[in-house]
Design a protein around this motif. Structure first.
Motif, PDB file in Angstrom:
ATOM      1  N   TYR A 150      -8.455  -8.624 -14.310  1.00 16.70           N
ATOM      2  CA  TYR A 150      -8.292  -7.356 -13.596  1.00 16.70           C
ATOM      3  C   TYR A 150      -6.800  -7.044 -13.446  1.00 16.70           C
ATOM      4  O   TYR A 150      -6.372  -5.894 -13.569  1.00 16.70           O
ATOM      5  CB  TYR A 150      -8.960  -7.468 -12.228  1.00 16.70           C
ATOM      6  CG  TYR A 150      -9.054  -6.164 -11.478  1.00 16.70           C
ATOM      7  CD1 TYR A 150     -10.044  -5.242 -11.768  1.00 16.70           C
ATOM      8  CD2 TYR A 150      -8.154  -5.866 -10.464  1.00 16.70           C
ATOM      9  CE1 TYR A 150     -10.136  -4.048 -11.076  1.00 16.70           C
ATOM     10  CE2 TYR A 150      -8.232  -4.678  -9.768  1.00 16.70           C
ATOM     11  CZ  TYR A 150      -9.225  -3.774 -10.072  1.00 16.70           C
ATOM     12  OH  TYR A 150      -9.305  -2.589  -9.382  1.00 16.70           O
ATOM     13  N   SER A 201      -3.374  -4.363  -3.353  1.00 13.03           N
ATOM     14  CA  SER A 201      -2.631  -4.485  -2.097  1.00 13.03           C
ATOM     15  C   SER A 201      -3.572  -4.861  -0.960  1.00 13.03           C
ATOM     16  O   SER A 201      -3.122  -5.288   0.086  1.00 13.03           O
ATOM     17  CB  SER A 201      -1.918  -3.173  -1.789  1.00 13.03           C
ATOM     18  OG  SER A 201      -2.869  -2.181  -1.438  1.00 13.03           O
ATOM     19  N   ILE A 202      -4.874  -4.691  -1.163  1.00 14.67           N
ATOM     20  CA  ILE A 202      -5.844  -5.137  -0.161  1.00 14.67           C
ATOM     21  C   ILE A 202      -5.906  -6.659  -0.288  1.00 14.67           C
ATOM     22  O   ILE A 202      -6.684  -7.205  -1.073  1.00 14.67           O
ATOM     23  CB  ILE A 202      -7.237  -4.532  -0.436  1.00 14.67           C
ATOM     24  CG1 ILE A 202      -7.133  -3.077  -0.856  1.00 14.67           C
ATOM     25  CG2 ILE A 202      -8.171  -4.736   0.739  1.00 14.67           C
ATOM     26  CD1 ILE A 202      -6.633  -2.148   0.189  1.00 14.67           C
ATOM     27  N   MET A 228       0.828  -1.210   0.000  1.00 15.18           N
ATOM     28  CA  MET A 228       0.000   0.000   0.000  1.00 15.18           C
ATOM     29  C   MET A 228       0.858   1.254   0.000  1.00 15.18           C
ATOM     30  O   MET A 228       0.604   2.203  -0.718  1.00 15.18           O
ATOM     31  CB  MET A 228      -0.866   0.018   1.252  1.00 15.18           C
ATOM     32  CG  MET A 228      -2.139  -0.741   1.093  1.00 15.18           C
ATOM     33  SD  MET A 228      -3.039  -0.652   2.625  1.00 15.18           S
ATOM     34  CE  MET A 228      -3.650  -2.301   2.668  1.00 15.18           C
ATOM     35  N   LEU A 262      -3.904   3.221  -9.295  1.00 13.98           N
ATOM     36  CA  LEU A 262      -5.079   3.053  -8.423  1.00 13.98           C
ATOM     37  C   LEU A 262      -5.517   1.592  -8.372  1.00 13.98           C
ATOM     38  O   LEU A 262      -5.825   1.074  -7.298  1.00 13.98           O
ATOM     39  CB  LEU A 262      -6.229   3.934  -8.925  1.00 13.98           C
ATOM     40  CG  LEU A 262      -6.025   5.431  -8.676  1.00 13.98           C
ATOM     41  CD1 LEU A 262      -7.093   6.241  -9.374  1.00 13.98           C
ATOM     42  CD2 LEU A 262      -6.028   5.721  -7.184  1.00 13.98           C
ATOM     43  N   SER A 266      -1.897  10.497 -16.939  1.00 12.04           N
ATOM     44  CA  SER A 266      -3.291  10.106 -16.846  1.00 12.04           C
ATOM     45  C   SER A 266      -3.463   8.591 -16.756  1.00 12.04           C
ATOM     46  O   SER A 266      -4.156   8.081 -15.881  1.00 12.04           O
ATOM     47  CB  SER A 266      -4.013  10.675 -18.075  1.00 12.04           C
ATOM     48  OG  SER A 266      -5.323  10.244 -18.092  1.00 12.04           O
ATOM     49  N   MET A 267      -2.812   7.856 -17.646  1.00  3.84           N
ATOM     50  CA  MET A 267      -3.021   6.407 -17.719  1.00  3.84           C
ATOM     51  C   MET A 267      -2.317   5.683 -16.574  1.00  3.84           C
ATOM     52  O   MET A 267      -2.833   4.731 -16.009  1.00  3.84           O
ATOM     53  CB  MET A 267      -2.499   5.860 -19.056  1.00  3.84           C
ATOM     54  CG  MET A 267      -3.270   6.340 -20.256  1.00  3.84           C
ATOM     55  SD  MET A 267      -4.997   5.830 -20.192  1.00  3.84           S
ATOM     56  CE  MET A 267      -5.809   7.400 -20.017  1.00  3.84           C
ATOM     57  N   THR A 270      -1.889   6.746 -13.681  1.00  3.73           N
ATOM     58  CA  THR A 270      -2.703   6.927 -12.479  1.00  3.73           C
ATOM     59  C   THR A 270      -3.720   5.798 -12.348  1.00  3.73           C
ATOM     60  O   THR A 270      -3.955   5.275 -11.252  1.00  3.73           O
ATOM     61  CB  THR A 270      -3.419   8.276 -12.540  1.00  3.73           C
ATOM     62  OG1 THR A 270      -2.433   9.299 -12.650  1.00  3.73           O
ATOM     63  CG2 THR A 270      -4.250   8.509 -11.310  1.00  3.73           C
ATOM     64  N   ILE A 271      -4.314   5.423 -13.475  1.00  4.17           N
ATOM     65  CA  ILE A 271      -5.303   4.342 -13.435  1.00  4.17           C
ATOM     66  C   ILE A 271      -4.624   3.048 -12.988  1.00  4.17           C
ATOM     67  O   ILE A 271      -5.126   2.334 -12.112  1.00  4.17           O
ATOM     68  CB  ILE A 271      -5.952   4.184 -14.824  1.00  4.17           C
ATOM     69  CG1 ILE A 271      -6.653   5.488 -15.212  1.00  4.17           C
ATOM     70  CG2 ILE A 271      -6.923   3.015 -14.819  1.00  4.17           C
ATOM     71  CD1 ILE A 271      -7.211   5.484 -16.610  1.00  4.17           C
ATOM     72  N   ILE A 294       3.258  11.821  -9.524  1.00  6.76           N
ATOM     73  CA  ILE A 294       2.119  12.289 -10.326  1.00  6.76           C
ATOM     74  C   ILE A 294       1.798  13.745  -9.975  1.00  6.76           C
ATOM     75  O   ILE A 294       1.624  14.592 -10.852  1.00  6.76           O
ATOM     76  CB  ILE A 294       0.885  11.393 -10.049  1.00  6.76           C
ATOM     77  CG1 ILE A 294       1.187   9.939 -10.369  1.00  6.76           C
ATOM     78  CG2 ILE A 294      -0.335  11.928 -10.774  1.00  6.76           C
ATOM     79  CD1 ILE A 294       0.869   9.504 -11.737  1.00  6.76           C
ATOM     80  N   VAL A 300       2.636   5.784  -2.128  1.00 10.78           N
ATOM     81  CA  VAL A 300       2.856   7.174  -1.726  1.00 10.78           C
ATOM     82  C   VAL A 300       3.901   7.875  -2.602  1.00 10.78           C
ATOM     83  O   VAL A 300       3.600   8.904  -3.206  1.00 10.78           O
ATOM     84  CB  VAL A 300       3.202   7.255  -0.227  1.00 10.78           C
ATOM     85  CG1 VAL A 300       3.579   8.669   0.158  1.00 10.78           C
ATOM     86  CG2 VAL A 300       2.025   6.776   0.601  1.00 10.78           C
ATOM     87  N   VAL A 305      -3.340  -0.193  -6.040  1.00 10.82           N
ATOM     88  CA  VAL A 305      -3.672  -0.078  -4.616  1.00 10.82           C
ATOM     89  C   VAL A 305      -4.770  -1.076  -4.249  1.00 10.82           C
ATOM     90  O   VAL A 305      -4.731  -1.684  -3.184  1.00 10.82           O
ATOM     91  CB  VAL A 305      -4.101   1.368  -4.288  1.00 10.82           C
ATOM     92  CG1 VAL A 305      -4.636   1.452  -2.871  1.00 10.82           C
ATOM     93  CG2 VAL A 305      -2.918   2.306  -4.448  1.00 10.82           C
ATOM     94  N   THR A 306      -5.719  -1.293  -5.160  1.00  9.82           N
ATOM     95  CA  THR A 306      -6.774  -2.249  -4.809  1.00  9.82           C
ATOM     96  C   THR A 306      -6.220  -3.674  -4.685  1.00  9.82           C
ATOM     97  O   THR A 306      -6.764  -4.480  -3.958  1.00  9.82           O
ATOM     98  CB  THR A 306      -7.927  -2.235  -5.828  1.00  9.82           C
ATOM     99  OG1 THR A 306      -7.428  -2.641  -7.107  1.00  9.82           O
ATOM    100  CG2 THR A 306      -8.551  -0.868  -5.947  1.00  9.82           C
TER     101      THR A 306
END
Lengths: 207, 682, 422
Positions: free
Chosen positions: B411, B398-399, B349, B392, B385-386, B388-389, B359, B353, B395-396
């Motif tokens: 995915y 890492s859950i 996670m 993000l 822009s890309m 960043t996607i 970015i 940072v 990050v999902t």
């Protein structure tokens, strides 16, 4: 560091300017340090593989306790350690301009290294005759890979030392090139230090 | 002064004698060194970092087309349910080769192209620290790439192709489950490209640390140089780990070792750990150069300095360190235990940072600027822009509990294509357009460039956007087909169409290169000048294309963005005003009295020896032995070949045998040392 | 193209944004016919995972729109119109205006380092809580443990009704994992050859089946029904064809199913087609497939000493499968599914084919054998030439070999025999 720099500047006097670098360390020496950093990961990886696998053998398999001859390996380890000392003498001899001394100590270092490698060959043969081959079990595969990689490194070191020796005989290793000996010395010390770690972990740690 | 350490030679120094009695008399110099800088020989035997960079780029583009064709076959196979365009066996080979090609033969060498070309220029150096070693790195990479690619053809179409996935998990990679030679090609080919990367990383680290021009302190280096330096350190430490893993695999397959033999008690997770300890830093190895490129492009076209330079550098370093502590997030479902999963989940996670800092700093650079949306700028903003996607969705993952649903689904495929294509490939293409005039001396057409960008961007989003949905709807990765009643048909068709749109975009990009070259020739090769973009870093301070000797005289650097500050100053009111015309500041490349390293036969011969060893390990050890002989011969040739510098001291350095001849890290180190020694005279 | 691009730019960005929104909307709206979807969980674990991740998806979505919005806003606000490359000679810009040369802002940097850090710290707390709850597979008070064994390219389920996985299982099923509804069923996930991953998306996340290791996992369904799954760790040639199904029955139905599974098959009467089929089966199929009660242990791979390496090597090491092959011969299939109750299953061949043409939602699971219309064509084609239907490397004992030597009558008889296995 500053002192070594000064020493280098004097030994390299004819070419002192040409070795100017941003860090003050010559490219060759810096490259060797960087390379040795990478080698740490190589041996670190191989050691991890060994430790991960050494216990993964069946109760009746040939294991470390069945083959290791600690006194023998201790002696050959001592021989390799001594070669680091002679390497230091070789570097110091050429730094002082003592080319004959340099040759003697280079030859001594190579000879001690060769004794170590011969000991390793003997050890491998003995282990094999006791039933531990490369393919026998995981301990065998991991042990021979780790020590084999190290042995190859020592062998390459010996070849480099011999080459330096021949160069020196032919008059191609003057005092100005002391740094070459020093760089090979770095490699040699590294290989020795790696062996200390291997010897401790492989042979001395409780199995 | 010698040239090998790349310091700028004083202009008044005379040219070296090209060939002469001194060389002819070398007792052991088997060959004199090749001469001349025209024709094919000037490429094969070159040691010039710029030519090597161009060759890296060209090879990477070639492999990009190969990997792209593989991608299109994947998409064709998956376009409809129960697809039968290529069978399951071929499909497995195709997706494996697509991954291996795109990562090891496209993204890494394309970054290496920029690193080779730009690093010495950006730090004001004459060349890299070890020019011949640099050439060897390229030929060695090419040998590995050709060996890997040839696996698709040797012994029949896709009969001996690696088909275990780029991650190649044991024990599926063992002889028992993969009896044909595909995995051998994988193990040997990647070791060869690994040698290339390792040698190159040592070379470039020494170059950056040691060969900066006067005043170029570490924190005056451009961010691209910083990112490339961090990349080289990651390579330096990551490559040996994969080397170990590949050795174990090779020992298992070729000589019946037991490392991944479960029957002998092995734990297959060993491979996973070794692979991902390499594999996750590898992700940052791929992405940091692209970050660096974006950090060069955005300030240039914002007419502002980079926002938060020190934070950009620091976040790059942070990523470099943290990248070592997250590898097991690839193994959340492998059974490593809840504590390990928890630790790696949290560490993963927080690597978001420093990435987020980058970015936001790019956005900060754009804020208040005078933005020009040239083709390079479009690509750079596309990355912001890309990527960043991709960040993000990262990050999902890492859950960890959620990752048990997402991992090995589309995915993930969507995620890493947003990172690798949206972040890395777009960044590298941006760099291609940005530095093209510097490298070749003319601009690429902006109209076609922008059109290609938009087609690629749209196709990209239509290809990989739907994969997020497919993954969440439960479509697994690496499946050769799916049932009609699983509900995946629609978005797969969209993705397939998108992939062909990307192909059209890439074709437009290639057409642009062809057309711009043609137009430039027809127009009588007009000079584009040193600095067509009004840019900031040192590489723009010399003529375009970069003359062989880089700079006419040594540059003394007084600050960050030195070239910019030579062009522009400030008046009493603090307004930016032009201090001097670019033509006065920049070098015109007219100084021909610069002593350069001579070309050499040996790097390519050494690469050929390694290629022989590679095929020999797979097919016949006698061939490998022949390769070792060639290898040893070329190392000695390398060491004994004459310097072209009559001033140099005795040169026949320590030759040494490549004792074990595995073409491994040892021989690698060995040749590296040979070079280290030889380079003092070469 | 020099004057047109800005229009193109805006059109394209609108297209991209609209496309993204459309994708998300459509995905959510049309999700109901996706049998493998993670978005509509039915199991407790799947639901808990979704409850954890959905808010994070929303946070990520907000960040997404903030960043993309910022890019577009900066683009709109600070672009210099008509400033394409090549304004000046040789592509030079001749732009004498300069923005303020800002080098950075330390406060901002600290802020945008700390804010995401805090945000992620909060997320990590929720993640860890959920993680340890989900991994707590000991929590179940269900006695029964199912040993799930992956192999190329199908799944075997060994039911241990007393929960003791060290002893022989009570019965063995393949491809279709039947569980009682509402109960946390502990799974013990293993592999016989390479790494596989067991995944029923609607019930729980996936867990790898690693040879030589035993992974605890748990599965629960909050409603009855049939839930599809797919092996999700690449496992070689037919990885894409390695599917499975989980079936959740009520407690009573489950008991009925279980009691039936424990029974052995009946020997067909001599002289019937079923008996002829059994004879063919014994010669051609029984060296891999077990049918409890009617195939002899002697058919199973013959002498264990001379059995091919990859049959028992993964069984014997570490005691993970110690003895399961030889001691419980009649129960455990060695290299192929146990077919004792084939007709009670809805699918075959690694769950890639439906066994009944009219299955769907029309027939209760327990009545499939009784009321289903056999998918005879697919079954016959499978028996006759399996590798054509599902890629296999049967020479190396990976996948089902072809039996093209069988006559049409043989195939019919085998199907007749198989039809008795309910």
């Amino acid at each position: 560091m500053a002192d070594t720099m000064a020493a280098e500047a004097t030994t390299h006097s004819p070419h002192a300017e040409e070795h100017h670098t941003s860090t003050g360390i010559s490219n060759e020496k810096l490259a060797m340090w960087v390379f040795l950093g990478s080698e740490c990961l190589l041996f670190g990886g191989l050691l991890s593989v060994y430790m991960f696998n050494k216990g993964r053998i069946g109760p009746t398999d040939v294991g470390p306790n069945d083959v290791f001859d600690i006194p023998f390996t201790s002696v050959s380890s001592f021989v390799l350690l001594m070669s680091s000392l002679t390497m230091v003498f070789a570097v110091s001899a050429i730094a002082r301009g003592n080319l004959r001394g340099n040759r003697i100590w280079l030859a001594a270092t190579a000879a001690l290294g060769a004794i170590f490698v011969a000991g390793q060959v003997y050890e491998f043969t003995a282990f094999y005759s006791e039933g531990l081959g490369f393919t026998t079990n995981l301990f065998g595969s991991a042990f021979y890979s780790l020590t084999g990689f190290h042995g190859a490194h020592v062998t390459i070191g010996i070849i480099m030392l011999m080459t330096l020796f021949v160069m020196s005989l032919r008059g191609n290793l003057p005092q100005q090139r002391a740094e070459t000996v020093e760089i090979i010395g770095l490699y040699w010390h590294f290989v020795d230090i790696v062996w200390i770690v291997i010897f401790t972990i492989v042979y001395l740690f409780p199995q | 002064m010698t040239v090998t350490d790349g310091a700028i030679t004083a202009p008044e120094e005379t040219l070296a004698l090209p060939a002469g009695p001194v060389i002819a008399n070398r007792p052991l110099g088997v060959f004199t060194r090749p001469q001349g800088n025209e024709g094919w020989k000037s490429w094969l035997f070159t040691v010039d970092h710029k030519r090597i960079g161009v060759m890296y780029g060209a090879a990477a583009m070639f492999f990009f087309l190969v990997g792209g064709a593989e991608a299109l076959f994947i998409r064709l196979q998956l376009a409809t349910p129960d697809g039968s365009v290529i069978g399951a066996g071929t499909y497995n080979g195709v997706f494996t080769m697509h991954g291996v090609t795109m990562i090891f033969l496209v993204a890494m060498p394309m970054a290496a192209a920029f690193a080779n070309y730009l690093l010495p220029l950006q730090i004001g150096a004459r060349d890299v620290a070890f020019p011949r070693l640099n050439a060897f790195s390229f030929w060695c990479f090419l040998a590995g790439g050709l060996l890997l690619t040839s696996s698709m053809l040797i012994g029949g179409w896709f009969q001996n192709v690696p088909d275990g996935g780029w991650f190649n998990y044991a024990p599926n990679s063992g002889v028992l489950f993969s009896p044909h030679k595909g995995i051998d090609f994988y193990a040997v080919g990647l070791q060869i490209t690994g040698i290339a990367s390792l040698v190159s990383s040592i070379n470039l680290i020494v170059t950056v640390l040691n060969m900066r021009t006067k005043g170029m302190s570490l924190f005056r280096m451009p961010v691209l140089t910083w990112m490339l330096l961090i990349t080289q350190f990651l390579l330096l430490f990551a490559i040996p780990v994969i080397t170990v893993a590949l050795f174990l695999l090779m020992f298992d397959r070729l000589w019946d070792a037991n490392f991944f033999n479960v029957a002998a008690g092995a734990d297959p997770l060993l491979w996973q750990h070794l692979f991902w300890i390499f594999g996750h830093p590898e992700v940052y190895i791929l992405v940091l150069p692209a970050f660096g490129i974006v950090s060069e492009i955005i300030p240039t076209f914002s007419r502002k300095p980079l926002f938060g330079y020190h934070f950009m550098v620091a976040s790059g370093i942070a990523i470099g360190f943290m990248g070592w502590g997250v590898w097991a997030h690839h193994m959340f479902t492998s059974g490593i235990g809840p504590l390990a999963v928890a630790a790696f989940s949290v560490s993963t996670m927080f690597i978001a940072v420093p990435t987020g800092v980058k970015i936001l700093n790019w956005l900060g650079t754009m804020y208040g600027g005078r933005l020009r949306f040239t083709t390079p700028m479009l690509y750079a903003v596309g990355v912001v822009s890309m990527f960043t996607i991709g960040g993000l969705s990262g990050v999902t993952h890492s859950i960890a509990p959620s990752d048990t649903q997402q991992t090995d689904t589309y995915y993930i495929v969507a995620h890493f294509h947003y990172v690798i294509f949206g972040g890395i490939i777009l960044g590298l293409f941006g760099g291609l357009h940005f530095w093209w005039p510097k490298i070749f001396g003319y601009m690429l057409d902006e109209g076609w460039g922008k059109a290609a960008f938009w087609v690629i961007l749209i196709g990209f989003n239509f290809t990989f956007g739907p994969m997020h949905i497919l993954g969440l709807q439960g479509m697994s990765r690496r499946i050769a087909t799916y049932r009609a009643d699983e509900g995946f048909a629609f978005w797969n068709m969209v993705a397939t169409i998108g992939a062909f749109v990307i192909a059209i975009g890439v074709a437009m990009l290639l057409w642009n290169i062809y057309k711009s070259t043609r137009d430039w020739r027809r127009a009588g090769r007009p000079d584009v000048g040193p600095d067509p973009w009004d840019a900031r870093a040192l590489e723009w301070m010399t003529a375009s294309p970069t003359p062989e000797h880089n700079f006419d005289s040594e540059i003394e650097v007084e600050g960050l963005d030195e070239f910019w500050h030579r062009k522009y100053g400030k008046d009493e009111t603090g307004r930016v005003v032009r201090a001097a015309p670019t033509s006065e500041v920049a070098h015109d490349g007219s100084n021909t009295k610069v002593h350069l390293p001579s070309p050499s036969y040996w790097p390519i011969v050494l690469g050929g020896g390694i290629l022989l060893v590679g095929y020999g390990l797979i097919y016949n050890l006698w061939l490998a032995a022949a390769g070792v002989v060639l290898l040893v011969a070329s190392i000695y040739g390398w060491i004994l070949e004459p310097p072209d510098d009559p001033e140099a001291a005795g040169h026949d350095e320590d030759g040494h045998d490549d004792g074990d001849g595995h073409g491994d890290a040892d021989s690698n180190g060995d040749s590296a040392e040979a070079e280290e020694e030889a380079a003092t005279v070469g | 193209m020099s004057k047109r691009p800005m229009a193109l730019v805006w059109l394209s960005s609108l297209l991209v944004i609209a496309g993204t929104i459309a994708l998300i909307v459509v995905a959510i709206v049309v999700d109901d016919n996706h049998p493998l979807s993670t978005l509509s969980p039915v199991g407790r674990h799947g639901r808990e995972i979704a409850e954890l991740i959905n808010p994070i998806f929303i946070v990520a979505g907000v960040v997404f729109f903030l960043v993309q919005g910022a890019v577009l806003a900066l683009w709109w606000r600070f672009r210099v119109a008509g400033s394409d490359a090549g304004d000046g000679e040789f592509g030079y810009y001749e732009d004498d205006e300069f923005p303020e040369q800002v080098h950075g802002n330390n406060r901002l940097e600290v802020a945008w380092t700390l804010i995401p850090t805090v945000l992620l710290a909060v997320i990590s707390v929720f993640t860890l809580i959920a993680l340890f709850a989900l991994e707590d597979v000991e929590a179940s008070d269900e006695d029964m443990v199912v040993t799930v064994i992956g192999q190329q390219w199908w799944w075997e389920y060994q039911y241990h009704l007393d929960g003791n996985t060290d002893t022989a299982p009570d019965f063995v099923a393949a491809n279709e994992l039947v569980i009682p509804v509402g109960v946390d069923v502990p799974l013990d996930i293993k592999s016989r050859d390479v790494i596989h991953a067991f995944w029923i998306p609607k019930l729980n996340g996936k867990k790898d089946a690693v040879p030589g290791r035993s992974h605890d996992w748990v599965i629960q369904a909050e409603e009855t029904g049939t839930f599809r799954g797919q092996c999700t760790e690449f496992c070689g040639l037919s990885h894409g064809y390695m599917k499975m199904v989980a079936v959740a029955l009520t407690a009573e139905e489950f008991a009925e199913w279980r009691d039936n599974q424990i029974t052995a098959a009946d020997m067909p009467e001599e002289g019937t087609a079923e008996h002829a089929g059994w004879e063919v089966f014994s010669q051609q199929c029984a060296s891999c497939h077990v049918v409890n009660g009617v195939t002899s242990p002697a058919n199973r791979g013959g002498d264990p000493e001379s059995a091919p390496d990859n049959w028992d090597i993964y069984g014997e090491f570490n005691g993970v499968y110690a003895g399961t092959y030889l001691e419980t011969d009649t129960l455990v299939a060695g290299a192929a599914p146990n077919l004792t109750h084939l007709m009670t299953r809805g699918t075959f061949a690694g769950s890639i084919f439906d066994l009944y043409l009219n299955a769907g939602a029309h027939i209760p699971y327990l009545e499939l054998a009784e009321k289903g219309t056999l998918n005879r064509g697919e079954l016959e084609a499978w028996i006759y030439n399996a590798p054509e239907r599902k890629p296999a490397d049967a020479d190396n004992l990976r996948g089902m070999p072809a039996r093209t030597g069988l006559s049409p009558d043989d195939v019919d008889n085998v199907v007749a025999f198989l039809s008795t296995l309910d």
